[in-house]
Design a protein around this motif. Structure first.
Motif, PDB file in Angstrom:
ATOM      1  N   ILE A  40       0.859  -1.180   0.000  1.00 48.49           N
ATOM      2  CA  ILE A  40       0.000   0.000   0.000  1.00 48.49           C
ATOM      3  C   ILE A  40       0.897   1.233   0.000  1.00 48.49           C
ATOM      4  O   ILE A  40       1.767   1.370   0.868  1.00 48.49           O
ATOM      5  N   THR A  41       0.709   2.087  -0.986  1.00 44.70           N
ATOM      6  CA  THR A  41       1.522   3.300  -1.099  1.00 44.70           C
ATOM      7  C   THR A  41       0.764   4.484  -0.526  1.00 44.70           C
ATOM      8  O   THR A  41      -0.375   4.736  -0.907  1.00 44.70           O
ATOM      9  N   MET A  42       1.420   5.196   0.367  1.00 38.50           N
ATOM     10  CA  MET A  42       0.810   6.334   1.053  1.00 38.50           C
ATOM     11  C   MET A  42       1.582   7.595   0.691  1.00 38.50           C
ATOM     12  O   MET A  42       2.805   7.658   0.846  1.00 38.50           O
ATOM     13  N   VAL A  43       0.875   8.609   0.170  1.00 38.00           N
ATOM     14  CA  VAL A  43       1.533   9.840  -0.259  1.00 38.00           C
ATOM     15  C   VAL A  43       1.228  10.971   0.721  1.00 38.00           C
ATOM     16  O   VAL A  43       0.133  11.051   1.285  1.00 38.00           O
ATOM     17  N   TRP A  44       2.235  11.831   0.913  1.00 41.81           N
ATOM     18  CA  TRP A  44       2.128  12.938   1.870  1.00 41.81           C
ATOM     19  C   TRP A  44       2.451  14.256   1.190  1.00 41.81           C
ATOM     20  O   TRP A  44       3.315  14.329   0.321  1.00 41.81           O
ATOM     21  N   TYR A  45       1.747  15.300   1.611  1.00 41.82           N
ATOM     22  CA  TYR A  45       2.062  16.662   1.167  1.00 41.82           C
ATOM     23  C   TYR A  45       3.435  17.085   1.705  1.00 41.82           C
ATOM     24  O   TYR A  45       3.950  16.486   2.666  1.00 41.82           O
ATOM     25  N   PRO A  46       4.015  18.137   1.139  1.00 42.38           N
ATOM     26  CA  PRO A  46       5.292  18.648   1.668  1.00 42.38           C
ATOM     27  C   PRO A  46       5.227  18.989   3.161  1.00 42.38           C
ATOM     28  O   PRO A  46       6.217  18.805   3.878  1.00 42.38           O
ATOM     29  N   ASN A  47       4.068  19.458   3.629  1.00 39.70           N
ATOM     30  CA  ASN A  47       3.940  19.861   5.031  1.00 39.70           C
ATOM     31  C   ASN A  47       4.203  18.714   6.002  1.00 39.70           C
ATOM     32  O   ASN A  47       4.663  18.942   7.126  1.00 39.70           O
ATOM     33  N   GLU A  48       3.876  17.475   5.588  1.00 43.20           N
ATOM     34  CA  GLU A  48       4.043  16.304   6.448  1.00 43.20           C
ATOM     35  C   GLU A  48       5.178  15.392   5.984  1.00 43.20           C
ATOM     36  O   GLU A  48       5.298  14.261   6.445  1.00 43.20           O
ATOM     37  N   SER A  49       5.997  15.899   5.045  1.00 42.31           N
ATOM     38  CA  SER A  49       7.055  15.068   4.460  1.00 42.31           C
ATOM     39  C   SER A  49       8.412  15.241   5.120  1.00 42.31           C
ATOM     40  O   SER A  49       9.374  14.559   4.755  1.00 42.31           O
ATOM     41  N   GLY A  50       8.520  16.144   6.086  1.00 40.57           N
ATOM     42  CA  GLY A  50       9.805  16.433   6.705  1.00 40.57           C
ATOM     43  C   GLY A  50      10.300  15.328   7.619  1.00 40.57           C
ATOM     44  O   GLY A  50       9.537  14.468   8.079  1.00 40.57           O
ATOM     45  N   ALA A  83       1.599  15.045  -5.144  1.00 46.10           N
ATOM     46  CA  ALA A  83       0.690  14.216  -4.349  1.00 46.10           C
ATOM     47  C   ALA A  83      -0.671  14.096  -5.008  1.00 46.10           C
ATOM     48  O   ALA A  83      -1.266  12.999  -5.047  1.00 46.10           O
ATOM     49  N   ILE A  84      -1.181  15.189  -5.537  1.00 51.02           N
ATOM     50  CA  ILE A  84      -2.490  15.182  -6.199  1.00 51.02           C
ATOM     51  C   ILE A  84      -2.472  14.252  -7.414  1.00 51.02           C
ATOM     52  O   ILE A  84      -3.384  13.429  -7.611  1.00 51.02           O
ATOM     53  N   GLU A  85      -1.423  14.359  -8.230  1.00 56.69           N
ATOM     54  CA  GLU A  85      -1.325  13.509  -9.422  1.00 56.69           C
ATOM     55  C   GLU A  85      -1.138  12.047  -9.044  1.00 56.69           C
ATOM     56  O   GLU A  85      -1.691  11.155  -9.702  1.00 56.69           O
ATOM     57  N   ALA A  86      -0.370  11.788  -7.994  1.00 54.20           N
ATOM     58  CA  ALA A  86      -0.160  10.397  -7.560  1.00 54.20           C
ATOM     59  C   ALA A  86      -1.475   9.741  -7.176  1.00 54.20           C
ATOM     60  O   ALA A  86      -1.715   8.567  -7.498  1.00 54.20           O
ATOM     61  N   MET A  87      -2.345  10.482  -6.503  1.00 54.57           N
ATOM     62  CA  MET A  87      -3.645   9.942  -6.130  1.00 54.57           C
ATOM     63  C   MET A  87      -4.530   9.767  -7.353  1.00 54.57           C
ATOM     64  O   MET A  87      -5.211   8.744  -7.511  1.00 54.57           O
ATOM     65  N   ALA A  88      -4.539  10.754  -8.232  1.00 60.38           N
ATOM     66  CA  ALA A  88      -5.439  10.718  -9.389  1.00 60.38           C
ATOM     67  C   ALA A  88      -5.061   9.634 -10.387  1.00 60.38           C
ATOM     68  O   ALA A  88      -5.943   8.991 -10.979  1.00 60.38           O
ATOM     69  N   ASN A  89      -3.750   9.405 -10.570  1.00 58.28           N
ATOM     70  CA  ASN A  89      -3.346   8.417 -11.574  1.00 58.28           C
ATOM     71  C   ASN A  89      -3.110   7.023 -10.999  1.00 58.28           C
ATOM     72  O   ASN A  89      -2.712   6.107 -11.724  1.00 58.28           O
ATOM     73  N   GLY A  90      -3.358   6.858  -9.702  1.00 60.63           N
ATOM     74  CA  GLY A  90      -3.275   5.538  -9.099  1.00 60.63           C
ATOM     75  C   GLY A  90      -1.883   5.119  -8.668  1.00 60.63           C
ATOM     76  O   GLY A  90      -1.681   3.966  -8.291  1.00 60.63           O
ATOM     77  N   ASN A  91      -0.917   6.043  -8.675  1.00 57.93           N
ATOM     78  CA  ASN A  91       0.416   5.703  -8.191  1.00 57.93           C
ATOM     79  C   ASN A  91       0.484   5.674  -6.669  1.00 57.93           C
ATOM     80  O   ASN A  91       1.463   5.197  -6.097  1.00 57.93           O
ATOM     81  N   ALA A  92      -0.527   6.222  -6.022  1.00 63.43           N
ATOM     82  CA  ALA A  92      -0.657   6.139  -4.565  1.00 63.43           C
ATOM     83  C   ALA A  92      -2.047   5.615  -4.243  1.00 63.43           C
ATOM     84  O   ALA A  92      -3.018   5.909  -4.943  1.00 63.43           O
ATOM     85  N   ASP A  93      -2.134   4.849  -3.171  1.00 62.56           N
ATOM     86  CA  ASP A  93      -3.404   4.239  -2.778  1.00 62.56           C
ATOM     87  C   ASP A  93      -4.154   5.071  -1.744  1.00 62.56           C
ATOM     88  O   ASP A  93      -5.383   5.061  -1.700  1.00 62.56           O
ATOM     89  N   ILE A  94      -3.409   5.746  -0.882  1.00 63.25           N
ATOM     90  CA  ILE A  94      -4.014   6.569   0.159  1.00 63.25           C
ATOM     91  C   ILE A  94      -3.142   7.794   0.365  1.00 63.25           C
ATOM     92  O   ILE A  94      -1.913   7.731   0.255  1.00 63.25           O
ATOM     93  N   PRO A 284      -8.905  15.527   4.416  1.00 63.59           N
ATOM     94  CA  PRO A 284      -9.251  14.098   4.444  1.00 63.59           C
ATOM     95  C   PRO A 284      -8.056  13.195   4.184  1.00 63.59           C
ATOM     96  O   PRO A 284      -7.047  13.608   3.592  1.00 63.59           O
ATOM     97  N   PHE A 285      -8.163  11.970   4.619  1.00 62.85           N
ATOM     98  CA  PHE A 285      -7.344  10.888   4.089  1.00 62.85           C
ATOM     99  C   PHE A 285      -8.162  10.316   2.943  1.00 62.85           C
ATOM    100  O   PHE A 285      -9.281   9.823   3.144  1.00 62.85           O
ATOM    101  N   ALA A 286      -7.631  10.433   1.743  1.00 67.42           N
ATOM    102  CA  ALA A 286      -8.348   9.991   0.550  1.00 67.42           C
ATOM    103  C   ALA A 286      -7.731   8.693   0.032  1.00 67.42           C
ATOM    104  O   ALA A 286      -6.560   8.393   0.284  1.00 67.42           O
ATOM    105  N   ILE A 287      -8.528   7.940  -0.692  1.00 64.66           N
ATOM    106  CA  ILE A 287      -8.059   6.678  -1.276  1.00 64.66           C
ATOM    107  C   ILE A 287      -8.370   6.665  -2.764  1.00 64.66           C
ATOM    108  O   ILE A 287      -9.262   7.369  -3.232  1.00 64.66           O
ATOM    109  N   ASN A 288      -7.613   5.869  -3.502  1.00 66.92           N
ATOM    110  CA  ASN A 288      -7.960   5.578  -4.887  1.00 66.92           C
ATOM    111  C   ASN A 288      -8.664   4.230  -4.889  1.00 66.92           C
ATOM    112  O   ASN A 288      -8.046   3.191  -4.631  1.00 66.92           O
ATOM    113  N   THR A 289      -9.964   4.252  -5.131  1.00 62.69           N
ATOM    114  CA  THR A 289     -10.772   3.034  -5.017  1.00 62.69           C
ATOM    115  C   THR A 289     -10.506   2.035  -6.136  1.00 62.69           C
ATOM    116  O   THR A 289     -10.980   0.900  -6.081  1.00 62.69           O
ATOM    117  N   ASP A 290      -9.731   2.453  -7.149  1.00 60.89           N
ATOM    118  CA  ASP A 290      -9.389   1.545  -8.230  1.00 60.89           C
ATOM    119  C   ASP A 290      -8.145   0.735  -7.907  1.00 60.89           C
ATOM    120  O   ASP A 290      -7.930  -0.332  -8.472  1.00 60.89           O
TER     121      ASP A 290
END
Length: 353
Positions: A40-50, A83-94, A284-290
């Protein structure tokens, strides 16, 4: 359109946020193949990536792996769009996303759906908000008053720092407020949010900067690169402390803590004053349902809304505790609660998505 934006902004401004019912994770579907993934791949914004939040991210790994039996990989980022693109294109799951980022990802792919969100101090969605700040350096705050009250009239002609144009509290909400305010003036009657993306002699601001993160925008202010900056309370909470006034109120003074980690480590002791404060829908914590199977969706929703997570001090730092965490309790009632897409309609209307 202006009336609609003004109406939605007013809703956000006064915090009239309608609570929405919880969703069943299994209803989001998920492809048959997604259930067979072992990571499961989890992506974080820059604010939480430090690096200062590595322990918190590792705790997310531990509990997700325990609940699903799958390995967790973290994708840290230096830009919201990644992060937005990773979620939209399915490279991240949550992904842990701002409301605006979620809306943008959902517009790109309706497979991106919210799963849960941090509650408000009541433990419900009724007050599930954080705060967008406009701040100036201590000692300069009197220039931003009209009589005894703070006003944004005098931010015009200044150097201004936003976070990212995909940030809810670092651009979308403050820009809507600025447009709403200045479009009442003849000079700026045709003003749009897009006009705030750059500075110039004929613009509201002489110069516009983007911090890339909320921390970066605050640093732009405190190092003198900007006169005014937009950033949010929760994203700088690990680095600053209230010196005087009431939390999240105009006129309150905050100071960078001694021992603050990067990027604040060279400006400890610097102070700033809030001149405008606006409540914003929680992220939110968002998921890619695909890419995340229905079974894993259900397991994650059950996990994160459980008492075990609510009481996990590595996830929710107790209100009187010292330490670094992504979430810190204020009332002691905060927890994660299920959320539906419709909860974010005010942000969707604000951004036109």
């Amino acid at each position: 359109m202006k009336k609609a934006l003004s109406f939605v902004f007013t809703l956000v401004l006064v915090g009239l946020l309608a609570a929405c019912g919880g969703n069943e994770a299994g209803d989001n579907g998920g492809s048959a193949s997604s259930g067979s993934k072992d990571t499961i791949t989890m992506v974080w914004y820059p604010n939480e990536s430090g690096s200062e939040l590595k322990d918190a991210r590792d705790e997310f790994s531990r509990i997700i792996e325990e609940a699903t039996g799958k390995k967790v990989e973290h994708q840290t980022t230096t830009d919201y769009i990644i992060a937005i693109e990773a979620m939209a294109n399915g490279n991240a799951d949550i992904g842990y996303m701002g409301a605006q980022g979620y809306v943008e990802a959902n517009a790109k792919s309706d497979k991106v759906q919210p799963l849960f969100v941090q509650s408000g101090e009541s433990g419900t969605l009724d007050d599930a908000v954080y705060y967008s700040w406009l701040a100036v350096k201590k000692g300069e705050e009197d220039a931003y008053k009209s009589g005894s009250e703070f006003s944004i009239d005098n931010i015009a002609g200044k150097k201004f720092s936003f976070v990212s144009n995909s940030s809810t509290s670092g651009f979308k909400v403050p820009s809507a407020g600025i447009v709403n305010h200045f479009s009442q003036m003849e000079k700026f009657k045709e003003l749009t949010a897009e006009d705030l993306l750059q500075g110039g002699s004929d613009k509201v601001f002489t110069e516009v900067l983007f911090g890339g993160s909320h921390q970066g925008s605050a640093v732009n202010l405190l190092t003198g690169k900007s006169d005014v900056a937009a950033f949010c309370d929760t994203c700088v909470a690990n680095y600053v402390e209230l010196v005087s006034g009431d939390a999240n109120k105009p006129g309150s003074v905050y100071k960078v803590k001694e021992g603050a980690e990067e990027p604040f480590n060279t400006i400890t002791g610097q102070e700033f004053v809030l001149i405008s404060v606006t409540p914003v829908l929680n992220q939110p914590f968002a998921i890619n349902t695909d890419t995340l199977g229905a079974d894993d969706q259900k397991k994650l929703l059950e996990l994160f809304t459980s008492d075990a997570v609510t009481n996990n001090e590595k996830i929710f730092l107790p209100k009187d505790a010292e330490g670094t965490a992504i979430f810190k309790k204020k009332s002691g009632e905060e927890k994660f609660v299920a959320v539906e897409d419709a909860f974010f309609d005010p942000v969707r209307e604000l951004s036109g998505n």
